[in-house]
Design a protein around this motif. Structure first.
Motif, PDB file in Angstrom:
ATOM      1  N   ASP A  11       0.833  -1.202   0.000  1.00  0.00           N
ATOM      2  CA  ASP A  11       0.000   0.000   0.000  1.00  0.00           C
ATOM      3  C   ASP A  11       0.871   1.256   0.000  1.00  0.00           C
ATOM      4  OD1 ASP A  11      -2.391  -1.489   0.177  1.00  0.00           O
ATOM      5  OD2 ASP A  11      -2.379  -1.411   2.376  1.00  0.00           O
ATOM      6  N   TRP A  15       0.956   4.136  -2.855  1.00  0.00           N
ATOM      7  CA  TRP A  15       0.701   5.531  -2.489  1.00  0.00           C
ATOM      8  C   TRP A  15       1.866   6.409  -2.930  1.00  0.00           C
ATOM      9  CZ3 TRP A  15      -2.926   8.793  -1.475  1.00  0.00           C
ATOM     10  CH2 TRP A  15      -2.643   9.995  -0.836  1.00  0.00           C
ATOM     11  N   CYS A  19       1.662   9.629  -5.388  1.00  0.00           N
ATOM     12  CA  CYS A  19       2.125  10.948  -4.932  1.00  0.00           C
ATOM     13  C   CYS A  19       3.215  11.498  -5.839  1.00  0.00           C
ATOM     14  CB  CYS A  19       2.635  10.866  -3.493  1.00  0.00           C
ATOM     15  SG  CYS A  19       1.338  10.603  -2.280  1.00  0.00           S
TER      16      CYS A  19
END
Length: 137
Positions: A11, A15, A19
């Motif tokens: 995860d 992420w 980003c």
């Protein structure tokens, strides 16, 4: 993530890719930025190496790793240990192109970190950081 779900290493990497992609898009829209839009390239290069065993995070223009999710991530911890090495990036090429700087030690902390390598290649930088982290730790 539902109630009780844990934030996983995978995860965190997903992420980080999202980003980085968003940050690169913002940098591209800001002509005066001293940071080149190479964050996603660096994250993807690092993810394909042994760096993928640690939790990634970026701060301004440097990419570092920890042994657990940082405090600001879901399931983050205050007691994470940041690994003694990172990669910074800036428009430092002679022609204003991106350069990746591989550091041994912690940026902005004493003792001063040591510059290990400067390269325009994200893959080479990621592989060099693997060497730094597996030799120094």
């Amino acid at each position: 993530m539902g109630d009780g779900a844990r934030w996983s290493l995978e995860d965190d990497w997903e992420w980080q890719v999202q980003c980085a992609r968003a940050n690169d898009a913002w940098v591209r829209s800001t002509a005066a930025s001293w940071v080149p839009p190479v964050e996603e390239e660096l994250v993807l290069a690092a993810r394909a190496t042994a760096l993928s065993q640690w939790y990634p995070s970026t701060s301004h223009n440097y990419f570092r790793f920890s042994d657990g999710p940082p405090p600001w991530a879901p399931s983050g911890r205050d007691d994470v240990r940041y690994l003694p090495g990172c990669i910074s990036f800036a428009k430092e090429g002679v022609d204003g192109s991106a350069v990746f700087l591989v550091w041994s030690g912690h940026l902005l902390l004493s003792p001063d970190p040591v510059l290990v390598l400067a390269t325009p290649d994200a893959v080479v930088a990621a592989e060099a950081l693997v060497e730094v982290l597996t030799t120094d730790s």
